[in-house]
Design a protein around this motif. Structure first.
Motif, mmCIF file in Angstrom:
data_model
loop_
_atom_site.group_PDB
_atom_site.id
_atom_site.type_symbol
_atom_site.label_atom_id
_atom_site.label_comp_id
_atom_site.label_asym_id
_atom_site.label_seq_id
_atom_site.Cartn_x
_atom_site.Cartn_y
_atom_site.Cartn_z
ATOM 1 N N ARG A 16 -12.412 -9.143 13.290
ATOM 2 C CA ARG A 16 -13.297 -10.181 12.748
ATOM 3 C C ARG A 16 -12.508 -11.303 12.084
ATOM 4 N N GLY A 17 -11.203 -11.224 12.161
ATOM 5 C CA GLY A 17 -10.365 -12.308 11.656
ATOM 6 C C GLY A 17 -9.810 -12.100 10.272
ATOM 7 N N TYR A 18 -10.016 -10.915 9.697
ATOM 8 C CA TYR A 18 -9.512 -10.656 8.355
ATOM 9 C C TYR A 18 -8.059 -10.180 8.394
ATOM 10 N N HIS A 19 -7.301 -10.608 7.406
ATOM 11 C CA HIS A 19 -5.956 -10.091 7.166
ATOM 12 C C HIS A 19 -6.048 -9.216 5.914
ATOM 13 N N LEU A 20 -5.712 -7.960 6.038
ATOM 14 C CA LEU A 20 -5.841 -7.021 4.926
ATOM 15 C C LEU A 20 -4.503 -6.857 4.220
ATOM 16 N N ILE A 21 -4.511 -7.086 2.920
ATOM 17 C CA ILE A 21 -3.335 -6.865 2.078
ATOM 18 C C ILE A 21 -3.668 -5.713 1.142
ATOM 19 N N LEU A 22 -3.078 -4.553 1.380
ATOM 20 C CA LEU A 22 -3.320 -3.387 0.537
ATOM 21 C C LEU A 22 -2.296 -3.388 -0.586
ATOM 22 N N VAL A 23 -2.790 -3.583 -1.808
ATOM 23 C CA VAL A 23 -1.933 -3.721 -2.987
ATOM 24 C C VAL A 23 -1.912 -2.379 -3.703
ATOM 25 N N LEU A 24 -0.784 -1.686 -3.630
ATOM 26 C CA LEU A 24 -0.668 -0.318 -4.147
ATOM 27 C C LEU A 24 0.143 -0.315 -5.436
ATOM 28 N N ASP A 25 -0.561 -0.333 -6.556
ATOM 29 C CA ASP A 25 0.088 -0.325 -7.868
ATOM 30 C C ASP A 25 0.413 1.112 -8.273
ATOM 31 N N GLU A 26 1.413 1.252 -9.152
ATOM 32 C CA GLU A 26 1.836 2.588 -9.617
ATOM 33 C C GLU A 26 2.180 3.486 -8.420
ATOM 34 N N PHE A 27 2.984 2.976 -7.513
ATOM 35 C CA PHE A 27 3.290 3.707 -6.290
ATOM 36 C C PHE A 27 4.024 5.017 -6.582
ATOM 37 N N GLU A 28 4.666 5.105 -7.737
ATOM 38 C CA GLU A 28 5.352 6.360 -8.096
ATOM 39 C C GLU A 28 4.410 7.549 -8.052
ATOM 40 N N ARG A 29 3.163 7.318 -8.492
ATOM 41 C CA ARG A 29 2.218 8.435 -8.535
ATOM 42 C C ARG A 29 1.882 8.917 -7.137
ATOM 43 N N LEU A 30 1.817 7.995 -6.192
ATOM 44 C CA LEU A 30 1.573 8.385 -4.812
ATOM 45 C C LEU A 30 2.764 9.157 -4.256
ATOM 46 N N SER A 31 3.959 8.732 -4.640
ATOM 47 C CA SER A 31 5.153 9.414 -4.133
ATOM 48 C C SER A 31 5.256 10.845 -4.657
ATOM 49 N N HIS A 32 4.598 11.130 -5.778
ATOM 50 C CA HIS A 32 4.649 12.472 -6.357
ATOM 51 C C HIS A 32 3.701 13.445 -5.670
ATOM 52 N N ASN A 33 2.915 12.957 -4.723
ATOM 53 C CA ASN A 33 1.920 13.805 -4.074
ATOM 54 C C ASN A 33 2.583 14.654 -2.980
ATOM 55 N N PRO A 34 2.626 15.980 -3.152
ATOM 56 C CA PRO A 34 3.294 16.840 -2.152
ATOM 57 C C PRO A 34 2.503 16.980 -0.861
ATOM 58 N N LYS A 35 1.242 16.497 -0.843
ATOM 59 C CA LYS A 35 0.396 16.665 0.333
ATOM 60 C C LYS A 35 0.519 15.505 1.323
ATOM 61 N N LEU A 36 1.308 14.492 0.957
ATOM 62 C CA LEU A 36 1.473 13.339 1.837
ATOM 63 C C LEU A 36 2.812 13.448 2.546
ATOM 64 N N ASP A 37 2.755 13.681 3.843
ATOM 65 C CA ASP A 37 3.953 13.944 4.640
ATOM 66 C C ASP A 37 4.331 12.710 5.464
ATOM 67 N N PRO A 38 5.376 12.788 6.279
ATOM 68 C CA PRO A 38 5.777 11.627 7.085
ATOM 69 C C PRO A 38 4.662 11.093 7.976
ATOM 70 N N ASP A 39 3.800 11.977 8.485
ATOM 71 C CA ASP A 39 2.717 11.523 9.352
ATOM 72 C C ASP A 39 1.763 10.586 8.612
ATOM 73 N N PHE A 40 1.485 10.879 7.355
ATOM 74 C CA PHE A 40 0.601 10.020 6.576
ATOM 75 C C PHE A 40 1.204 8.624 6.435
ATOM 76 N N PHE A 41 2.459 8.562 6.024
ATOM 77 C CA PHE A 41 3.098 7.261 5.825
ATOM 78 C C PHE A 41 3.318 6.541 7.153
ATOM 79 N N SER A 42 3.622 7.285 8.204
ATOM 80 C CA SER A 42 3.795 6.657 9.509
ATOM 81 C C SER A 42 2.477 6.071 10.010
ATOM 82 N N GLY A 43 1.376 6.726 9.659
ATOM 83 C CA GLY A 43 0.069 6.179 10.015
ATOM 84 C C GLY A 43 -0.184 4.848 9.336
ATOM 85 N N LEU A 44 0.211 4.745 8.069
ATOM 86 C CA LEU A 44 0.079 3.464 7.371
ATOM 87 C C LEU A 44 0.968 2.411 8.014
ATOM 88 N N ARG A 45 2.160 2.817 8.390
ATOM 89 C CA ARG A 45 3.096 1.901 9.054
ATOM 90 C C ARG A 45 2.520 1.402 10.372
#
Length: 266
Positions: free
Chosen positions: A136-165
């Motif tokens: 629809r023409g939108y450019h999405l900018i996902l602003v992830l503050d306090e990213f350290e807390r996300l990095s501490h999550n043991p349930k997020l594996d390479p597949d999760f981050f690769s999906g975001l990539r």
């Protein structure tokens, strides 16, 4: 003269009328985002990272730097509560935040189809919802503050981050992360996450102290909002006390204005 002390901010600044400095960083970040580049904002705590994130997300500010405010959607997300979420819960939370942002942006509920998702939310549905918006023409900018807390999550594996990539390769999606240390230097509960190509797409910008000119501008302009002109010797003294740290300058400025107002009978 007003009795309001304009140096009241101790937390993040949302009103651009109270935001001073960071012009170079603002220009750099928005230029990179306009070119589809993701950005990692790195700086010590209380240096003003969150305030800068709110600043660049302001439609008036992004418009000044060439980003069409009708098309660029900045979705701010505080990752403080992400340390235990499952991937499906992360996808659901992201969709909810995107929906809220789009609702505020358009003033309509036409985005409700984003949440017509299975439970738990699959990556396939998440990606399909992103595809609908970018088509629809939108450019999405996902602003992830306090990213350290996300990095501490043991349930997020390479597949999760690769999906975001993958979203950045296939759709008009970019990320802005804010953290105390560079992304590759953070401590990850799931150390295998670092093998994801997600961490290779970021341009890093370090946020340090204000310049002397920015520091003086902050003191002079904020004081003016109370109707007070700070004498040059007092500005020099405040700078000597607080240095060019934005929070310390505001604390020093608050005390100075409070004292001057009490002397004037405010």
């Amino acid at each position: 003269m007003t009795s309001i002390n304009p140096f009241f901010h101790r937390g993040p600044i949302r009103d651009p009328a109270f935001f001073f400095g960071r012009e170079n960083e603002t220009r750099q970040i928005l230029t990179l985002l306009g070119n589809g580049q993701s950005v990692s904002l790195v700086g010590q705590r209380r240096i003003g990272k969150t305030s800068l994130l709110f600043h660049i997300s302001n439609p008036e500010i992004s418009e000044r730097h060439g980003l069409n405010a009708k098309r660029y959607l900045f979705i701010y997300i505080d990752c403080s509560g992400w340390s235990r979420l499952l991937p499906a819960e992360c996808y659901q939370f992201l969709l909810e935040e995107i929906e809220d942002t789009l609702l505020n942006h358009t003033g309509s509920s036409s985005s409700s189809s984003l949440m017509e998702a299975p439970r738990p939310v699959t990556y396939r549905h998440f990606e399909r919802s992103i595809r609908q918006l970018t088509r629809r023409g939108y450019h999405l900018i996902l602003v992830l503050d306090e990213f350290e807390r996300l990095s501490h999550n043991p349930k997020l594996d390479p597949d999760f981050f690769s999906g975001l990539r993958a979203l950045t390769a296939s759709h008009s999606v970019a990320y802005v992360t804010a953290s105390k240390h560079p992304l590759l230097e953070l401590t990850y509960a799931n150390t295998s996450a670092l093998s994801s190509p997600f961490f290779n797409i970021f341009a890093s910008i370090r946020l340090g102290l204000l310049s002397e000119d920015e520091s003086r501008w902050l003191l002079v302009e904020l004081a003016a909002k109370s109707g007070i002109t700070l004498p040059a010797p007092l500005i020099d003294h405040l700078l000597a006390l607080a240095g060019p740290h934005p929070l310390f300058l505001k604390i020093a400025g608050f005390q100075a204005i409070d004292l001057l107002q009490s002397w004037s009978g405010e």
